[in-house]
Design a protein around this motif. Sequence first.
Motif, PDB file in Angstrom:
ATOM      1  N   LEU A 155     -41.235 -70.395  13.890  1.00 52.91           N
ATOM      2  CA  LEU A 155     -40.055 -70.601  15.116  1.00 52.91           C
ATOM      3  C   LEU A 155     -38.752 -70.693  14.491  1.00 52.91           C
ATOM      4  O   LEU A 155     -38.599 -71.051  13.173  1.00 52.91           O
ATOM      5  CB  LEU A 155     -40.595 -71.540  15.872  1.00 52.91           C
ATOM      6  CG  LEU A 155     -40.944 -72.829  15.690  1.00 52.91           C
ATOM      7  CD1 LEU A 155     -39.985 -73.679  15.277  1.00 52.91           C
ATOM      8  CD2 LEU A 155     -42.011 -73.597  16.676  1.00 52.91           C
ATOM      9  N   GLY A 156     -37.918 -70.946  15.420  1.00 52.40           N
ATOM     10  CA  GLY A 156     -36.382 -70.782  15.093  1.00 52.40           C
ATOM     11  C   GLY A 156     -36.109 -71.929  16.006  1.00 52.40           C
ATOM     12  O   GLY A 156     -36.660 -72.181  17.012  1.00 52.40           O
ATOM     13  N   GLY A 157     -35.026 -72.833  15.631  1.00 49.97           N
ATOM     14  CA  GLY A 157     -34.572 -73.886  16.304  1.00 49.97           C
ATOM     15  C   GLY A 157     -33.250 -74.554  15.953  1.00 49.97           C
ATOM     16  O   GLY A 157     -32.901 -73.903  14.805  1.00 49.97           O
ATOM     17  N   LYS A 158     -33.252 -75.940  15.957  1.00 50.68           N
ATOM     18  CA  LYS A 158     -31.935 -76.308  15.586  1.00 50.68           C
ATOM     19  C   LYS A 158     -32.115 -78.060  15.361  1.00 50.68           C
ATOM     20  O   LYS A 158     -32.748 -78.514  16.226  1.00 50.68           O
ATOM     21  CB  LYS A 158     -30.839 -76.146  16.342  1.00 50.68           C
ATOM     22  CG  LYS A 158     -29.341 -76.684  15.655  1.00 50.68           C
ATOM     23  CD  LYS A 158     -28.093 -76.151  16.445  1.00 50.68           C
ATOM     24  CE  LYS A 158     -26.900 -76.616  15.746  1.00 50.68           C
ATOM     25  NZ  LYS A 158     -25.770 -76.185  16.534  1.00 50.68           N
ATOM     26  N   LEU A 159     -31.908 -78.387  14.094  1.00 49.67           N
ATOM     27  CA  LEU A 159     -31.924 -79.835  13.887  1.00 49.67           C
ATOM     28  C   LEU A 159     -30.564 -80.632  14.270  1.00 49.67           C
ATOM     29  O   LEU A 159     -29.461 -80.277  13.887  1.00 49.67           O
ATOM     30  CB  LEU A 159     -32.066 -80.066  12.586  1.00 49.67           C
ATOM     31  CG  LEU A 159     -32.218 -81.737  12.046  1.00 49.67           C
ATOM     32  CD1 LEU A 159     -33.448 -82.328  12.698  1.00 49.67           C
ATOM     33  CD2 LEU A 159     -32.341 -81.672  10.670  1.00 49.67           C
TER      34      LEU A 159
ATOM     35  N   ARG B 217     -28.390 -70.593  23.703  1.00 50.48           N
ATOM     36  CA  ARG B 217     -26.833 -70.195  23.269  1.00 50.48           C
ATOM     37  C   ARG B 217     -26.465 -71.087  22.400  1.00 50.48           C
ATOM     38  O   ARG B 217     -25.613 -71.074  21.565  1.00 50.48           O
ATOM     39  CB  ARG B 217     -26.030 -70.260  24.666  1.00 50.48           C
ATOM     40  CG  ARG B 217     -26.249 -69.221  25.607  1.00 50.48           C
ATOM     41  CD  ARG B 217     -25.174 -69.181  26.589  1.00 50.48           C
ATOM     42  NE  ARG B 217     -25.308 -70.127  27.622  1.00 50.48           N
ATOM     43  CZ  ARG B 217     -25.798 -69.947  28.661  1.00 50.48           C
ATOM     44  NH1 ARG B 217     -26.630 -68.750  28.915  1.00 50.48           N
ATOM     45  NH2 ARG B 217     -25.864 -71.032  29.624  1.00 50.48           N
ATOM     46  N   ARG B 218     -27.115 -72.424  22.248  1.00 49.29           N
ATOM     47  CA  ARG B 218     -26.883 -73.358  21.124  1.00 49.29           C
ATOM     48  C   ARG B 218     -27.698 -73.427  19.767  1.00 49.29           C
ATOM     49  O   ARG B 218     -27.667 -74.331  19.300  1.00 49.29           O
ATOM     50  CB  ARG B 218     -26.909 -74.763  21.704  1.00 49.29           C
ATOM     51  CG  ARG B 218     -25.750 -74.991  22.828  1.00 49.29           C
ATOM     52  CD  ARG B 218     -25.469 -76.428  23.317  1.00 49.29           C
ATOM     53  NE  ARG B 218     -26.866 -77.108  23.966  1.00 49.29           N
ATOM     54  CZ  ARG B 218     -26.967 -77.202  25.359  1.00 49.29           C
ATOM     55  NH1 ARG B 218     -26.377 -76.407  25.928  1.00 49.29           N
ATOM     56  NH2 ARG B 218     -28.206 -77.627  25.528  1.00 49.29           N
ATOM     57  N   LEU B 219     -28.847 -72.478  20.091  1.00 49.59           N
ATOM     58  CA  LEU B 219     -29.570 -72.389  18.860  1.00 49.59           C
ATOM     59  C   LEU B 219     -29.379 -70.995  17.971  1.00 49.59           C
ATOM     60  O   LEU B 219     -28.423 -70.350  18.487  1.00 49.59           O
ATOM     61  CB  LEU B 219     -31.128 -72.307  19.330  1.00 49.59           C
ATOM     62  CG  LEU B 219     -31.468 -73.568  20.170  1.00 49.59           C
ATOM     63  CD1 LEU B 219     -32.907 -73.392  20.508  1.00 49.59           C
ATOM     64  CD2 LEU B 219     -31.606 -74.744  19.386  1.00 49.59           C
ATOM     65  N   PRO B 220     -29.857 -71.089  16.741  1.00 44.68           N
ATOM     66  CA  PRO B 220     -29.603 -69.689  16.093  1.00 44.68           C
ATOM     67  C   PRO B 220     -29.729 -68.589  16.591  1.00 44.68           C
ATOM     68  O   PRO B 220     -30.717 -68.386  17.501  1.00 44.68           O
ATOM     69  CB  PRO B 220     -30.628 -69.998  14.905  1.00 44.68           C
ATOM     70  CG  PRO B 220     -30.859 -71.331  14.620  1.00 44.68           C
ATOM     71  CD  PRO B 220     -30.914 -71.828  16.279  1.00 44.68           C
ATOM     72  N   ARG B 221     -28.725 -67.644  16.634  1.00 40.15           N
ATOM     73  CA  ARG B 221     -28.593 -66.391  17.309  1.00 40.15           C
ATOM     74  C   ARG B 221     -29.825 -65.536  16.938  1.00 40.15           C
ATOM     75  O   ARG B 221     -30.412 -64.737  18.146  1.00 40.15           O
ATOM     76  CB  ARG B 221     -27.338 -65.511  17.065  1.00 40.15           C
ATOM     77  CG  ARG B 221     -26.186 -66.354  17.390  1.00 40.15           C
ATOM     78  CD  ARG B 221     -25.017 -65.699  17.285  1.00 40.15           C
ATOM     79  NE  ARG B 221     -23.904 -66.351  17.641  1.00 40.15           N
ATOM     80  CZ  ARG B 221     -22.618 -65.826  17.467  1.00 40.15           C
ATOM     81  NH1 ARG B 221     -22.368 -64.829  16.660  1.00 40.15           N
ATOM     82  NH2 ARG B 221     -21.523 -66.700  18.159  1.00 40.15           N
ATOM     83  N   PHE B 222     -30.358 -65.244  15.965  1.00 42.65           N
ATOM     84  CA  PHE B 222     -31.282 -64.400  15.660  1.00 42.65           C
ATOM     85  C   PHE B 222     -32.654 -64.557  16.154  1.00 42.65           C
ATOM     86  O   PHE B 222     -33.243 -63.683  16.931  1.00 42.65           O
ATOM     87  CB  PHE B 222     -31.568 -64.101  14.150  1.00 42.65           C
ATOM     88  CG  PHE B 222     -32.652 -63.106  13.818  1.00 42.65           C
ATOM     89  CD1 PHE B 222     -32.309 -61.712  13.721  1.00 42.65           C
ATOM     90  CD2 PHE B 222     -33.749 -63.539  13.232  1.00 42.65           C
ATOM     91  CE1 PHE B 222     -33.204 -60.866  13.470  1.00 42.65           C
ATOM     92  CE2 PHE B 222     -34.723 -62.626  13.107  1.00 42.65           C
ATOM     93  CZ  PHE B 222     -34.638 -61.064  13.103  1.00 42.65           C
ATOM     94  N   ASN B 223     -33.236 -65.922  16.047  1.00 43.84           N
ATOM     95  CA  ASN B 223     -34.177 -66.397  16.765  1.00 43.84           C
ATOM     96  C   ASN B 223     -33.975 -66.121  18.268  1.00 43.84           C
ATOM     97  O   ASN B 223     -35.094 -65.813  18.946  1.00 43.84           O
ATOM     98  CB  ASN B 223     -34.752 -67.706  16.317  1.00 43.84           C
ATOM     99  CG  ASN B 223     -35.991 -68.376  16.966  1.00 43.84           C
ATOM    100  OD1 ASN B 223     -36.856 -67.281  16.556  1.00 43.84           O
ATOM    101  ND2 ASN B 223     -35.897 -69.040  18.054  1.00 43.84           N
ATOM    102  N   SER B 224     -32.879 -66.660  18.781  1.00 38.22           N
ATOM    103  CA  SER B 224     -32.575 -66.767  20.351  1.00 38.22           C
ATOM    104  C   SER B 224     -32.649 -65.536  20.863  1.00 38.22           C
ATOM    105  O   SER B 224     -33.319 -65.321  21.898  1.00 38.22           O
ATOM    106  CB  SER B 224     -31.341 -67.476  20.559  1.00 38.22           C
ATOM    107  OG  SER B 224     -31.288 -68.860  20.044  1.00 38.22           O
ATOM    108  N   PHE B 225     -32.174 -64.447  20.089  1.00 38.73           N
ATOM    109  CA  PHE B 225     -32.389 -63.099  20.528  1.00 38.73           C
ATOM    110  C   PHE B 225     -33.730 -62.706  20.745  1.00 38.73           C
ATOM    111  O   PHE B 225     -34.065 -62.158  21.863  1.00 38.73           O
ATOM    112  CB  PHE B 225     -31.576 -62.271  19.716  1.00 38.73           C
ATOM    113  CG  PHE B 225     -31.701 -60.639  20.033  1.00 38.73           C
ATOM    114  CD1 PHE B 225     -30.998 -60.245  20.952  1.00 38.73           C
ATOM    115  CD2 PHE B 225     -32.634 -59.713  19.339  1.00 38.73           C
ATOM    116  CE1 PHE B 225     -31.195 -58.812  21.463  1.00 38.73           C
ATOM    117  CE2 PHE B 225     -32.821 -58.491  19.674  1.00 38.73           C
ATOM    118  CZ  PHE B 225     -32.193 -58.041  20.856  1.00 38.73           C
ATOM    119  N   GLY B 226     -34.574 -62.817  19.911  1.00 38.92           N
ATOM    120  CA  GLY B 226     -35.976 -62.570  20.084  1.00 38.92           C
ATOM    121  C   GLY B 226     -36.735 -63.348  20.957  1.00 38.92           C
ATOM    122  O   GLY B 226     -37.510 -62.665  21.848  1.00 38.92           O
ATOM    123  N   VAL B 227     -36.456 -64.715  21.181  1.00 39.97           N
ATOM    124  CA  VAL B 227     -37.034 -65.381  22.451  1.00 39.97           C
ATOM    125  C   VAL B 227     -36.521 -64.995  23.742  1.00 39.97           C
ATOM    126  O   VAL B 227     -37.388 -64.645  24.613  1.00 39.97           O
ATOM    127  CB  VAL B 227     -36.793 -66.891  22.336  1.00 39.97           C
ATOM    128  CG1 VAL B 227     -36.970 -67.675  23.420  1.00 39.97           C
ATOM    129  CG2 VAL B 227     -37.321 -67.443  20.922  1.00 39.97           C
TER     130      VAL B 227
END
Length: 126
Positions: free
Chosen positions: A43-47, A100-110
């Motif tokens: 998954l993608g996210g942000k620390l 909008r505050r998380l990494p763009r590539f993963n957020s686009f897929g989600v």
Amino acid sequence: MARPAVTEFFQKRIANPLVRRMPFQTLLETTGRKSGVPRRTPLGGKLIGDEFWFVSEFGESSQYVRNIHADPRVRVRLRGRWRSGTAHLVPDDDPHARLRRLPRFNSFGVRTFGTDLLTIRVDLDS
């Protein structure tokens, strides 16, 4: 809302097995609620500080969300290093604003494939 069969097949049988092998891919490890076996999901996210934030595409119907309900103790692999923590579902958080505050590539897929977005926060152990 259920996830489309094509998306589920692609993620479960093609994308996830390949991506899990990438050494620096972020992974969420839950404990299988029926099997008791560790289950790893890319998954993608942000620390942010000692919190790891991400958005589930399929909300309560995601297998890892069901596993979190049964046992919120999880591990997250960040930049190749495993960290333990406790996962919390955050239904009152706006998942679109969060993306909008998380990494763009993963957020686009989600955003593209997601049918029932749900924010999740993992409080990481120090």
